[in-house]
Design a protein around this motif. Structure first.
Motif, PDB file in Angstrom:
ATOM      1  N   SER A  28      45.280  26.667 -11.992  1.00  0.00           N
ATOM      2  CA  SER A  28      45.926  27.787 -11.302  1.00  0.00           C
ATOM      3  C   SER A  28      46.801  28.594 -12.254  1.00  0.00           C
ATOM      4  O   SER A  28      46.754  29.826 -12.251  1.00  0.00           O
ATOM      5  N   LYS A  29      47.608  27.877 -13.073  1.00  0.00           N
ATOM      6  CA  LYS A  29      48.549  28.555 -13.965  1.00  0.00           C
ATOM      7  C   LYS A  29      48.600  27.818 -15.300  1.00  0.00           C
ATOM      8  O   LYS A  29      48.855  26.614 -15.348  1.00  0.00           O
ATOM      9  N   VAL A  30      48.372  28.572 -16.373  1.00  0.00           N
ATOM     10  CA  VAL A  30      48.296  28.002 -17.719  1.00  0.00           C
ATOM     11  C   VAL A  30      49.122  28.858 -18.672  1.00  0.00           C
ATOM     12  O   VAL A  30      49.051  30.087 -18.633  1.00  0.00           O
ATOM     13  N   ILE A  31      49.872  28.194 -19.539  1.00  0.00           N
ATOM     14  CA  ILE A  31      50.615  28.886 -20.594  1.00  0.00           C
ATOM     15  C   ILE A  31      49.747  28.900 -21.850  1.00  0.00           C
ATOM     16  O   ILE A  31      49.164  27.872 -22.218  1.00  0.00           O
ATOM     17  N   ILE A  32      49.685  30.043 -22.512  1.00  0.00           N
ATOM     18  CA  ILE A  32      49.020  30.135 -23.812  1.00  0.00           C
ATOM     19  C   ILE A  32      50.065  30.536 -24.839  1.00  0.00           C
ATOM     20  O   ILE A  32      50.681  31.597 -24.725  1.00  0.00           O
ATOM     21  N   ALA A  33      50.282  29.687 -25.840  1.00  0.00           N
ATOM     22  CA  ALA A  33      51.165  30.016 -26.967  1.00  0.00           C
ATOM     23  C   ALA A  33      50.278  30.582 -28.064  1.00  0.00           C
ATOM     24  O   ALA A  33      49.391  29.894 -28.577  1.00  0.00           O
ATOM     25  N   GLY A  34      50.502  31.847 -28.381  1.00  0.00           N
ATOM     26  CA  GLY A  34      49.612  32.482 -29.342  1.00  0.00           C
ATOM     27  C   GLY A  34      50.222  33.669 -30.045  1.00  0.00           C
ATOM     28  O   GLY A  34      51.420  33.686 -30.315  1.00  0.00           O
ATOM     29  N   HIS A  35      49.403  34.682 -30.288  1.00  0.00           N
ATOM     30  CA  HIS A  35      49.723  35.738 -31.237  1.00  0.00           C
ATOM     31  C   HIS A  35      49.580  37.143 -30.651  1.00  0.00           C
ATOM     32  O   HIS A  35      48.725  37.386 -29.798  1.00  0.00           O
ATOM     33  N   GLY A  36      50.378  38.038 -31.174  1.00  0.00           N
ATOM     34  CA  GLY A  36      50.444  39.401 -30.679  1.00  0.00           C
ATOM     35  C   GLY A  36      49.139  40.154 -30.720  1.00  0.00           C
ATOM     36  O   GLY A  36      48.702  40.721 -29.709  1.00  0.00           O
ATOM     37  N   MET A  37      48.478  40.204 -31.865  1.00  0.00           N
ATOM     38  CA  MET A  37      47.224  40.962 -31.986  1.00  0.00           C
ATOM     39  C   MET A  37      46.161  40.363 -31.069  1.00  0.00           C
ATOM     40  O   MET A  37      45.431  41.090 -30.397  1.00  0.00           O
TER      41      MET A  37
ATOM     42  N   VAL B  85      44.198  41.788 -23.521  1.00  0.00           N
ATOM     43  CA  VAL B  85      44.671  42.501 -22.325  1.00  0.00           C
ATOM     44  C   VAL B  85      44.550  44.013 -22.437  1.00  0.00           C
ATOM     45  O   VAL B  85      44.826  44.721 -21.476  1.00  0.00           O
ATOM     46  N   GLY B  86      44.166  44.516 -23.592  1.00  0.00           N
ATOM     47  CA  GLY B  86      44.110  45.959 -23.801  1.00  0.00           C
ATOM     48  C   GLY B  86      45.304  46.394 -24.618  1.00  0.00           C
ATOM     49  O   GLY B  86      46.313  45.698 -24.692  1.00  0.00           O
ATOM     50  N   GLU B  87      45.190  47.516 -25.225  1.00  0.00           N
ATOM     51  CA  GLU B  87      46.253  48.007 -26.106  1.00  0.00           C
ATOM     52  C   GLU B  87      47.520  48.281 -25.301  1.00  0.00           C
ATOM     53  O   GLU B  87      47.599  49.243 -24.556  1.00  0.00           O
ATOM     54  N   ILE B  88      48.513  47.411 -25.435  1.00  0.00           N
ATOM     55  CA  ILE B  88      49.760  47.552 -24.688  1.00  0.00           C
ATOM     56  C   ILE B  88      50.951  47.761 -25.612  1.00  0.00           C
ATOM     57  O   ILE B  88      52.084  47.683 -25.183  1.00  0.00           O
ATOM     58  N   GLY B  89      50.702  48.020 -26.867  1.00  0.00           N
ATOM     59  CA  GLY B  89      51.793  48.190 -27.814  1.00  0.00           C
ATOM     60  C   GLY B  89      52.253  46.858 -28.367  1.00  0.00           C
ATOM     61  O   GLY B  89      51.651  45.814 -28.117  1.00  0.00           O
ATOM     62  N   ASP B  90      53.334  46.904 -29.117  1.00  0.00           N
ATOM     63  CA  ASP B  90      53.849  45.691 -29.744  1.00  0.00           C
ATOM     64  C   ASP B  90      54.361  44.719 -28.691  1.00  0.00           C
ATOM     65  O   ASP B  90      54.998  45.124 -27.710  1.00  0.00           O
ATOM     66  N   ILE B  91      54.091  43.461 -28.886  1.00  0.00           N
ATOM     67  CA  ILE B  91      54.543  42.412 -27.972  1.00  0.00           C
ATOM     68  C   ILE B  91      55.695  41.680 -28.649  1.00  0.00           C
ATOM     69  O   ILE B  91      55.512  41.089 -29.718  1.00  0.00           O
ATOM     70  N   PRO B  92      56.876  41.699 -28.061  1.00  0.00           N
ATOM     71  CA  PRO B  92      58.020  41.011 -28.684  1.00  0.00           C
ATOM     72  C   PRO B  92      57.781  39.504 -28.810  1.00  0.00           C
ATOM     73  O   PRO B  92      57.094  38.903 -27.983  1.00  0.00           O
ATOM     74  N   HIS B  93      58.372  38.917 -29.838  1.00  0.00           N
ATOM     75  CA  HIS B  93      58.284  37.466 -30.010  1.00  0.00           C
ATOM     76  C   HIS B  93      58.887  36.762 -28.803  1.00  0.00           C
ATOM     77  O   HIS B  93      59.882  37.203 -28.240  1.00  0.00           O
ATOM     78  N   ALA B  94      58.249  35.666 -28.418  1.00  0.00           N
ATOM     79  CA  ALA B  94      58.696  34.791 -27.320  1.00  0.00           C
ATOM     80  C   ALA B  94      58.706  35.484 -25.963  1.00  0.00           C
ATOM     81  O   ALA B  94      59.367  35.021 -25.049  1.00  0.00           O
ATOM     82  N   SER B  95      57.951  36.566 -25.824  1.00  0.00           N
ATOM     83  CA  SER B  95      57.886  37.246 -24.522  1.00  0.00           C
ATOM     84  C   SER B  95      56.700  36.712 -23.715  1.00  0.00           C
ATOM     85  O   SER B  95      55.790  36.089 -24.257  1.00  0.00           O
ATOM     86  N   VAL B  96      56.727  36.963 -22.414  1.00  0.00           N
ATOM     87  CA  VAL B  96      55.708  36.470 -21.484  1.00  0.00           C
ATOM     88  C   VAL B  96      54.939  37.657 -20.911  1.00  0.00           C
ATOM     89  O   VAL B  96      55.540  38.610 -20.402  1.00  0.00           O
ATOM     90  N   ILE B  97      53.618  37.575 -20.964  1.00  0.00           N
ATOM     91  CA  ILE B  97      52.749  38.558 -20.319  1.00  0.00           C
ATOM     92  C   ILE B  97      51.871  37.801 -19.336  1.00  0.00           C
ATOM     93  O   ILE B  97      51.283  36.782 -19.687  1.00  0.00           O
ATOM     94  N   GLU B  98      51.781  38.291 -18.116  1.00  0.00           N
ATOM     95  CA  GLU B  98      50.892  37.674 -17.132  1.00  0.00           C
ATOM     96  C   GLU B  98      49.498  38.278 -17.251  1.00  0.00           C
ATOM     97  O   GLU B  98      49.353  39.493 -17.358  1.00  0.00           O
TER      98      GLU B  98
END
Length: 175
Positions: free
Chosen positions: A144-153, A159-172
């Motif tokens: 149902s819900k999984v965390i992925i620890a990974g990389h910005g690029m 997810v599509g070009e959403i701009g820079d992703i800050p370190h340690a931030s969460v995107i659903e």
């Protein structure tokens, strides 16, 4: 339907690369900075993450350290997925400086991650990166819900070009 919490690793200690003159995948061995660790500890307090069932992680040190912190704080198991590794800027694994990494990244951006017709490049294409990421995600659709620890690029490509992703931030991300 599975909800993935994409968490970009904490701030890595890139200065270590230059100090040790690391090349290729050796550049991916650096740990998080003290600030990066603090950010991940703060992220672990996000109430959404308390409902996760599992953490999957890139094999790179910065992502593994992020996953380990999250695992300790959330009491979740970690699975390492090789194909969650970051975009490969140099498939020959010879790049050895931030300057060269920037050049490769600029060329990737100039071509939007697509090789010009009849040409190849040192870097991994956007299509290849997205296929790797989608392949991993497909393995976890029974959760149902999984965390992925990974990389910005890698996350931006997924997810599509959403701009820079800050370190340690969460995107659903839902699949």
């Amino acid at each position: 339907m599975t909800l993935f919490y994409l968490i970009r690793h904490g701030d890595p200690d890139w200065a270590m690369n230059e100090h040790h003159k690391l090349k290729g995948h050796g550049r991916d061995l650096v740990p998080l900075t003290a600030g990066g660790i603090r950010r991940v500890l703060e992220t672990a307090q996000d109430n959404r993450l308390k409902e996760a069932e599992l953490i999957i992680s890139s094999p790179y040190t910065r992502a593994l350290q992020t996953a380990a912190i999250l695992s300790k704080e959330l009491q979740l198991d970690i699975r390492i997925e090789f194909d969650l590794r970051e975009w490969q800027p140099d498939l020959t694994f010879q790049y050895d400086s931030i300057k060269r990494l920037q050049e490769l990244g600029d060329d990737y951006d100039a071509h939007n991650g697509v090789y010009p017709p009849g040409e190849s490049r040192a870097w991994e294409s956007k299509e290849s990166l997205k296929n790797r990421m989608e392949g991993v995600i497909g393995k976890y659709l029974d959760y149902s819900k999984v965390i992925i620890a990974g990389h910005g690029m890698a996350f931006r490509t997924l997810v599509g070009e959403i701009g820079d992703i800050p370190h340690a931030s969460v995107i659903e991300f839902i699949r």
